[in-house]
Design a protein around this motif. Structure first.
Motif, PDB file in Angstrom:
ATOM      1  N   PRO A  33       0.818  -1.222   0.000  1.00 36.02           N
ATOM      2  CA  PRO A  33       0.000   0.000   0.000  1.00 36.02           C
ATOM      3  C   PRO A  33       0.850   1.270   0.000  1.00 36.02           C
ATOM      4  O   PRO A  33       0.473   2.264  -0.615  1.00 36.02           O
ATOM      5  CB  PRO A  33      -0.814  -0.134   1.286  1.00 36.02           C
ATOM      6  CG  PRO A  33      -0.979  -1.617   1.459  1.00 36.02           C
ATOM      7  CD  PRO A  33       0.345  -2.186   1.013  1.00 36.02           C
TER       8      PRO A  33
ATOM      9  N   HIS B 112      -9.200  -8.350  -3.617  1.00 35.55           N
ATOM     10  CA  HIS B 112      -8.771  -7.239  -2.770  1.00 35.55           C
ATOM     11  C   HIS B 112      -9.361  -5.942  -3.334  1.00 35.55           C
ATOM     12  O   HIS B 112      -9.337  -5.707  -4.547  1.00 35.55           O
ATOM     13  CB  HIS B 112      -7.250  -7.108  -2.762  1.00 35.55           C
ATOM     14  CG  HIS B 112      -6.524  -8.320  -2.247  1.00 35.55           C
ATOM     15  ND1 HIS B 112      -6.955  -9.048  -1.166  1.00 35.55           N
ATOM     16  CD2 HIS B 112      -5.382  -8.918  -2.677  1.00 35.55           C
ATOM     17  CE1 HIS B 112      -6.120 -10.039  -0.943  1.00 35.55           C
ATOM     18  NE2 HIS B 112      -5.159  -9.991  -1.848  1.00 35.55           N
TER      19      HIS B 112
ATOM     20  N   TRP C 263      -9.175  -1.917  -3.659  1.00 38.71           N
ATOM     21  CA  TRP C 263      -8.193  -0.830  -3.595  1.00 38.71           C
ATOM     22  C   TRP C 263      -8.829   0.498  -3.994  1.00 38.71           C
ATOM     23  O   TRP C 263      -9.753   0.550  -4.793  1.00 38.71           O
ATOM     24  CB  TRP C 263      -7.060  -1.059  -4.581  1.00 38.71           C
ATOM     25  CG  TRP C 263      -6.024  -2.083  -4.286  1.00 38.71           C
ATOM     26  CD1 TRP C 263      -5.998  -3.379  -4.704  1.00 38.71           C
ATOM     27  CD2 TRP C 263      -4.802  -1.884  -3.554  1.00 38.71           C
ATOM     28  NE1 TRP C 263      -4.854  -4.010  -4.283  1.00 38.71           N
ATOM     29  CE2 TRP C 263      -4.097  -3.119  -3.569  1.00 38.71           C
ATOM     30  CE3 TRP C 263      -4.239  -0.797  -2.877  1.00 38.71           C
ATOM     31  CZ2 TRP C 263      -2.862  -3.277  -2.943  1.00 38.71           C
ATOM     32  CZ3 TRP C 263      -3.018  -0.958  -2.259  1.00 38.71           C
ATOM     33  CH2 TRP C 263      -2.340  -2.183  -2.286  1.00 38.71           C
TER      34      TRP C 263
ATOM     35  N   LEU D  78      -6.568  -0.271   1.233  1.00 39.07           N
ATOM     36  CA  LEU D  78      -6.635  -1.673   0.819  1.00 39.07           C
ATOM     37  C   LEU D  78      -7.527  -2.430   1.796  1.00 39.07           C
ATOM     38  O   LEU D  78      -7.332  -2.342   3.012  1.00 39.07           O
ATOM     39  CB  LEU D  78      -5.247  -2.312   0.820  1.00 39.07           C
ATOM     40  CG  LEU D  78      -5.219  -3.851   0.797  1.00 39.07           C
ATOM     41  CD1 LEU D  78      -5.689  -4.378  -0.558  1.00 39.07           C
ATOM     42  CD2 LEU D  78      -3.853  -4.383   1.148  1.00 39.07           C
TER      43      LEU D  78
END
Length: 599
Positions: A439, A553, A555, A572
């Motif tokens: 990140p 995931h 983002w 995230l």
């Protein structure tokens, strides 16, 4: 003062000199005189032996027995110095030092709060060391960035930095506590006390005052960190990085979190925690969720469509494309038996038509970036990725930073035993496949868009100041094109729907028609004049990983306000869903906290 061993006899023993008797009856008394001489000789020998023994005890071994006597009567007790206080950038303390004690049991250091120590003292315990315990008032919200204390290990003692430490010492184990151990740790004091034969303290014979560690001020913003923690409340695993365009870290969060007081306030501390961890053993034993991992800097993930910023920069800066380059979205590309579809076609059966670099970013169109990645080529794309900080450390002042992974055909051959295919390049161009980033790295390449190709080293200690990490990554024209696509991605017609027409309540924000704008009366309450529209430039990402049953995931990375950014926010949420649906609302909550803080 301890009493010394005294002299058992006078310094000199005098024997009176008797006169020799007259020898008038010599013949008759001779046997009696012989007995007298024998007794006198024995007496002289015994006295000599005793004298030599005294001489040995007092002269040759006197210092040894005096030291033994002193040690039986006096004791040196360490007084541990309080560590320096850690402040946020506004001068608010993020930790407290509270009274406490240590008890050394063999090579094990046991931490005791005042109540636990008083119970032991009432029972006659006299082997406690005065200490200042570390209390973290904001618990889980700061656990990864501040860290905690723990007993030094034998392996750590072998590190040159710790050469003057003892096995029973406490040191910073993680986070800022570890990074700035040399500044925060003070110099220990000592108390010389006299005890009676039972070990009860009689009096203090002397004392050396401890010297407190030095205070430090961080770039962190307490309110923003707490807002980030609250915004991530429903996320089980994930991270938040909030920075300024110059690299100052305003908030840094990792989930799952834990209460660091469990490590520093002793075994009797009872936590009221949202993380669910009730003791140190539960934290250390959760191998599946790894709560000690600082995901913001140490977790490596496929970045999903946030990587399209890097792909766009590679094409533009390499002169491979310009703003006139277009691609027709046909919904799906086929390469032999393999197909590569756009998310809009897969989910809704629709296409975006003809796209250029701005609209390609705006719509986060996979077909556009498949074809762009093919045009760039894997070698050039990997070169750009490394230039933007991937595959290496950015140099944040925290331990545990991961490098991520920049894949190449050679890497794939060596690690997987396969050749590089066109499909690998397609996946690479949209942030899927083998590429892995942290990140913090995503936040950094977003910074490059803000600064027209400059990335600054991320830092947390305020005194470190700004330092250039990379420069000349983007010229103004190309950075403006990428940023325009990101602005449109957060506006109606884009994909980050939670940030469409983003507004906050803060009448102090100056209306300039670009960064901050008026809000139409019909869209707000009666107090519409107190609201401001805030321009945002963003890029969402939905990163597939694992099997088909695993959620992707989520983002988002953004900058706001768009034209003169104050902050860069990267979120995230692991295995949570789509970036627009999950990560964008979290980022919106963080932005709201920032822009309404001075209302």
């Amino acid at each position: 003062m301890a009493t010394k061993i005294g002299v058992a006899f006078p310094d000199y023993i005098h024997f009176e000199k008797h006169r020799k008797p007259r020898n008038l009856e010599f013949e008759e008394k001779a046997p009696r005189n012989e007995r007298t001489l024998l007794l006198l000789l024995i007496f002289i020998i015994l006295t000599g032996v005793l004298f030599l023994r005294l001489l040995s005890l007092q002269v040759f071994k006197g210092s040894y027995f005096r030291e033994l006597s002193d040690s039986n009567r006096t004791k040196t007790v360490l007084v541990h110095a309080p560590r320096g206080t850690i402040f946020d950038h506004n001068g608010t303390p993020l930790i407290y030092n509270i009274p406490g004690f240590r008890k050394i049991e063999g090579n094990k250091t046991k931490i005791l709060d005042a109540d636990a120590a008083n119970e032991l003292l009432a029972k006659g315990e006299n082997n406690l060391e005065i200490d200042s315990l570390r209390e973290y008032p904001y618990k889980e919200a700061f656990s990864h960035v501040l860290g905690f204390l723990g007993q030094i290990s034998e392996d750590e003692l072998k590190i040159p930095f710790f050469k003057d430490y003892n096995l029973t010492d406490l040191i910073g184990k993680e986070g800022i506590e570890r990074e700035y151990e040399g500044i925060l740790k003070g110099a220990e004091g000592k108390r010389l006390i006299e005890e009676d034969s039972t070990g009860r303290e009689i009096r203090v014979l002397g004392q050396t005052e401890p010297i407190a560690g030095r205070d430090i001020t961080l770039t962190l913003d307490l309110d923003l960190q707490l807002a980030s923690f609250k915004a991530m409340e429903k996320v089980k695993k994930g991270a938040v990085v909030v920075s300024t365009p110059k690299g100052e870290i305003l908030a840094l969060l990792s989930k799952p979190s834990f209460d660091p007081n469990l490590f520093t306030l002793g075994e009797f501390y009872k936590t009221a925690t949202t993380s669910g961890y009730q003791n140190v053993e539960e934290i250390l034993g959760d191998f599946q969720n790894q709560p000690l991992l600082n995901r913001a800097i140490g977790g490596a993930y496929p970045p999903g469509s946030t990587f399209k910023i890097v792909t766009a920069a590679s094409g533009l800066e390499g002169g491979i494309i310009d703003e006139s380059y277009t691609v027709e979205d046909i919904g799906i590309l086929r390469v032999g038996a393999f197909s590569f579809a756009n998310w809009l076609y897969t989910g809704y059966g629709r296409t975006d038509g003809t796209l250029n670099i701005v609209s390609g970013i705006k719509r986060s169109n996979d077909i556009f970036f498949y074809k762009l990645a093919e045009k760039i080529g894997v070698d050039r794309l990997s070169e750009t990725a490394e230039e933007f900080g991937l595959g290496g450390k950015l140099g944040i002042d925290l331990a545990g930073e991961a490098e991520g992974l920049v894949p190449t055909p050679q890497w794939k051959e060596e690690n997987i035993g396969e050749s590089w295919y066109l499909g690998d390049t397609y996946h690479y161009g949209i942030g899927q496949g083998f590429v892995l980033t942290t990140p913090l790295q995503v936040n950094a390449w977003t910074q490059a868009v803000v600064n027209k190709g400059v990335i600054y080293r991320p830092y947390i200690l305020k005194n470190l100041g700004t330092k250039t990490f990379k420069k000349n990554l983007l010229n103004k024209e190309n950075s403006d094109l990428i940023k325009q696509g990101m602005i449109e991605s957060c506006a109606t017609g884009g994909v980050a729907w939670p940030l469409f027409e983003f507004r906050v309540k803060n009448k102090n924000l100056p209306i300039d028609g670009k960064n901050f704008s008026e809000v139409p009366q019909s869209t707000t309450s009666a107090g519409f004049k107190d609201f401001r529209g805030v321009s945002v430039a963003c890029k969402t990402g939905t990163a597939q990983h694992g099997g088909e049953e695993t959620l992707p995931h989520a983002w988002i990375t953004l900058l706001a306000p768009a034209y003169d950014p104050q902050i860069i926010v990267t979120v995230l949420a692991e295995e949570s869903g789509e970036g627009s649906n999950v990560a964008a609302p979290i980022a919106k909550e963080i932005l709201t906290a920032w822009f309404e803080k001075n209302e």
